[in-house]
Write a protein that holds these residues in place. Structure first.
Motif, short mmCIF file in Angstrom:
data_model
loop_
_atom_site.label_atom_id
_atom_site.label_comp_id
_atom_site.label_asym_id
_atom_site.label_seq_id
_atom_site.Cartn_x
_atom_site.Cartn_y
_atom_site.Cartn_z
N SER A 1 -3.14 7.89 -0.31
CA SER A 1 -1.92 8.69 -0.30
C SER A 1 -0.69 7.87 -0.65
O SER A 1 0.37 8.42 -0.95
N PHE A 2 -0.81 6.53 -0.61
CA PHE A 2 0.33 5.68 -0.92
C PHE A 2 0.51 5.50 -2.43
O PHE A 2 1.61 5.20 -2.89
N LEU A 3 -0.56 5.69 -3.19
CA LEU A 3 -0.47 5.53 -4.65
C LEU A 3 0.50 6.53 -5.29
O LEU A 3 1.31 6.14 -6.13
N LEU B 1 10.26 3.77 10.89
CA LEU B 1 10.92 2.81 11.77
C LEU B 1 12.02 3.49 12.57
O LEU B 1 12.13 3.28 13.78
N ALA B 2 12.82 4.31 11.90
CA ALA B 2 13.91 5.00 12.59
C ALA B 2 13.38 5.99 13.62
O ALA B 2 13.99 6.19 14.68
N GLU B 3 12.26 6.60 13.33
CA GLU B 3 11.69 7.60 14.23
C GLU B 3 10.71 6.99 15.23
O GLU B 3 10.11 7.71 16.02
N ASP B 4 10.53 5.66 15.15
CA ASP B 4 9.64 4.93 16.07
C ASP B 4 8.25 5.55 16.10
O ASP B 4 7.66 5.76 17.17
N ASP B 5 7.72 5.84 14.93
CA ASP B 5 6.38 6.43 14.79
C ASP B 5 5.36 5.32 14.54
O ASP B 5 5.17 4.86 13.42
N TYR B 6 4.73 4.86 15.61
CA TYR B 6 3.82 3.71 15.51
C TYR B 6 2.64 4.00 14.59
O TYR B 6 2.27 3.16 13.74
N ASP B 7 2.04 5.17 14.72
CA ASP B 7 0.85 5.49 13.92
C ASP B 7 1.19 5.52 12.43
O ASP B 7 0.43 5.01 11.60
N ALA B 8 2.34 6.12 12.09
CA ALA B 8 2.75 6.18 10.69
C ALA B 8 3.03 4.78 10.15
O ALA B 8 2.67 4.45 9.02
N ARG B 9 3.67 3.94 10.95
CA ARG B 9 3.95 2.57 10.52
C ARG B 9 2.66 1.79 10.33
O ARG B 9 2.54 1.00 9.39
N ARG B 10 1.71 2.01 11.21
CA ARG B 10 0.42 1.31 11.10
C ARG B 10 -0.28 1.68 9.78
O ARG B 10 -0.76 0.80 9.05
N LYS B 11 -0.32 2.95 9.46
CA LYS B 11 -0.93 3.39 8.20
C LYS B 11 -0.17 2.84 7.00
O LYS B 11 -0.77 2.44 6.00
N HIS C 1 1.53 0.05 6.85
CA HIS C 1 1.24 -1.38 6.72
C HIS C 1 -0.15 -1.62 6.14
O HIS C 1 -0.33 -2.45 5.23
N ILE C 2 -1.15 -0.90 6.64
CA ILE C 2 -2.52 -1.07 6.15
C ILE C 2 -2.59 -0.69 4.67
O ILE C 2 -3.22 -1.38 3.86
N SER C 3 -1.93 0.40 4.30
CA SER C 3 -1.92 0.84 2.89
C SER C 3 -1.33 -0.24 2.00
O SER C 3 -1.87 -0.55 0.93
N LEU D 1 -3.48 -2.21 -0.92
CA LEU D 1 -3.03 -2.13 -2.31
C LEU D 1 -2.62 -3.51 -2.84
O LEU D 1 -2.76 -3.79 -4.02
N ARG D 2 -2.14 -4.36 -1.95
CA ARG D 2 -1.84 -5.73 -2.37
C ARG D 2 -3.11 -6.42 -2.85
O ARG D 2 -3.10 -7.16 -3.85
N LEU D 3 -4.21 -6.19 -2.16
CA LEU D 3 -5.50 -6.75 -2.60
C LEU D 3 -5.90 -6.19 -3.95
O LEU D 3 -6.37 -6.92 -4.83
N ALA D 4 -5.70 -4.89 -4.13
CA ALA D 4 -6.13 -4.24 -5.37
C ALA D 4 -5.26 -4.64 -6.55
O ALA D 4 -5.75 -4.79 -7.68
N TYR D 5 -3.96 -4.84 -6.31
CA TYR D 5 -3.03 -5.05 -7.41
C TYR D 5 -2.66 -6.53 -7.63
O TYR D 5 -1.72 -6.82 -8.35
#
Length: 465
Positions: free
Chosen positions: A5-7, A45-55, A57-59, A63-67
């Motif tokens: 979904s990050f692409l 970050l502003a909404e302090d949504d840990y799960d969204a931030r985790r996804k 970061h992982i994304s 993608l850094r590995l792929a690109y």
């Protein structure tokens, strides 16, 4: 699989970064609207949504590995990440911005209102383009001289006691430069680790697929089979084929033959726009026997590969047409080949001559060549679409040759509701403008993944020239 979904997010950032001034209000408004549509947690970050931030970061790290696998991929990824970072950093509140700077060990302290009022005259005279009112409105940061050396050299900041007093409009440039250096170094280091990653059979196919992946719908032939007649192909190639397929079709008509890369790229495209297996066999055979291939040689050397591409031979895999990313990043053409992306693989002068022969106006050719120079090959193809359909804005992101054909046919046959704005682009074929949501948000289907993994098997059947 949420990193897929990050692409589309990076693709949106690229598109808007080319078509808008990045600091403009229209750019910010459109980018925010696209992020909301893609459900991208740009305010995590502003909404302090840990799960969204985790996804998030992982994304990024996947993608850094792929690109990191080639200089071109690294350059593209770095540019989009920089633009995304700039937007997100500027959207932070003062408190969160300061918290972020402390977190990444950038000791930039926002000065107090009292100190700013005390230094107002100095800040006004030392900061180009600032009025006294703007000085009072703008936030200033106290930055060490080593971090603001470029601003100091250009005499764009006030210096006192070994510190530069940098306005917010310039602090993001310092932070971005720091981020660019770190990300560029990280991508280079990751690239050096590729040999160990490539030995992992679980990771390498996934990373290869990601870096070349198409993020739109699957353009298989199921919905369009039998809707195209062979006698219409010549006319359709002029009106509705993207430049890559128009080039292949012209080469086939002129030479009565295509080498295996061209047959794969063009054959699967024709399958995707609706040619049945029987039509495909007839189409290729009629053209090849006009050249140096007789009917018997065609039946023995080429017919099997066509049936194979339709899933009727071998592993019975129903292969899907190539996406733009696959065409751009895979199997570059060599001497005597006509496959690939003309915007990516053609010399600028040859591309210019081709566009002139297709009656593209000089101003349009200049725009296309500028996009090509900036390595925005898909955007160059979008501009070609606009110029050949008399549009000011196609209103969607172009990611697939079959998408190009489908959208063109909708325009030419009245299948879309259009809004026309005055065009200043010259010759064209259809006077309409379109607005449609971008189609690049769909998750890649499993059939695409399977086809990519097994494509090597298909290539073996096309190796005879």
């Amino acid at each position: 699989s949420f990193f897929f979904s990050f692409l589309p997010v990076l693709k949106v950032v690229e598109n808007l970064g080319v078509s808008h001034v990045r600091s403009s209000d229209s750019y910010k408004t459109k980018l925010e609207a696209e992020f909301r549509r893609l459900k991208f947690p740009y305010r995590a970050l502003a909404e302090d949504d840990y799960d969204a931030r985790r996804k998030d970061h992982i994304s990024h790290f996947i993608l850094r590995l792929a690109y990191c696998q080639s200089e071109e991929l690294r350059r593209w990824f770095l540019q989009q990440e920089m633009d995304l970072f700039r937007y997100r950093f500027n959207e932070l509140t003062e408190g969160l911005r300061q918290k972020f700077l402390e977190h990444v060990n950038l000791q930039f302290e926002a000065i107090s209102e009292d100190l700013k009022n005390e230094l107002a005259n100095e800040l006004f005279t030392s900061t180009p383009g600032f009025t006294m009112t703007k000085v009072k409105e703008q936030m200033f940061y106290k930055v060490g001289l080593s971090d603001a050396v470029d601003l100091f050299r250009a005499r764009r900041v006030f210096i006192k006691d070994g510190f530069a007093f940098v306005p917010l409009k310039d602090i993001d440039a310092i932070v971005l430069n720091n981020y660019r250096q770190k990300l560029s170094k990280a991508l280079a280091l990751t690239a050096r680790s590729l040999p160990s990653i490539q030995s992992d059979e679980r990771l390498q196919p996934l990373l290869n697929h990601l870096s070349h992946s198409y993020i739109g719908p699957d353009y298989s032939a199921q919905k369009t089979t039998g809707k195209i007649s062979l006698e219409h192909i010549d006319a359709l190639s002029v009106k509705s084929f993207p430049l890559c397929m128009r080039q292949l079709h012209r080469a086939l008509r002129d030479n009565h033959h295509l080498r295996h890369g061209g047959r794969m790229q063009y054959g699967l495209f024709l399958k995707g726009i609706g040619l049945t297996l029987e039509q495909a066999l007839e189409f290729w055979k009629k053209e090849f026997i006009r050249g140096k291939v007789d009917a018997d040689k065609f039946d023995k050397g080429y017919a099997y590969s066509i049936r194979h591409s339709y899933g009727k031979e071998g592993r019975r895999t129903d292969y899907t047409p190539y996406s733009c990313m696959k065409i751009i990043m895979s199997n570059p053409p060599s001497q005597g080949d006509y496959h690939g992306c003309p915007f990516r693989h053609s010399e600028p002068e040859l591309l210019k001559q081709k566009l002139q022969s297709y009656k593209i106006p000089p101003s349009g050719i200049a725009q296309i060549l500028d996009l090509v120079k900036g390595m925005h090959y898909q955007l160059a193809c979008q501009k070609y679409f606009e110029l050949t359909h008399d549009l000011d804005d196609i209103g969607f992101s172009l990611n697939h040759p079959n998408q190009y054909f489908a959208e063109s046919q909708k325009l030419l046959t009245g299948g879309r509701e259009l809004k026309k704005e005055p065009s200043h682009l010259g010759n064209s074929q259809q006077k309409s403008n379109s607005q449609e949501s971008m189609t690049s948000t769909s998750t890649p289907s499993s059939s695409n993944t399977t086809a990519d993994a097994e494509l090597e098997g298909l290539e073996a059947y096309f190796t005879e020239d």
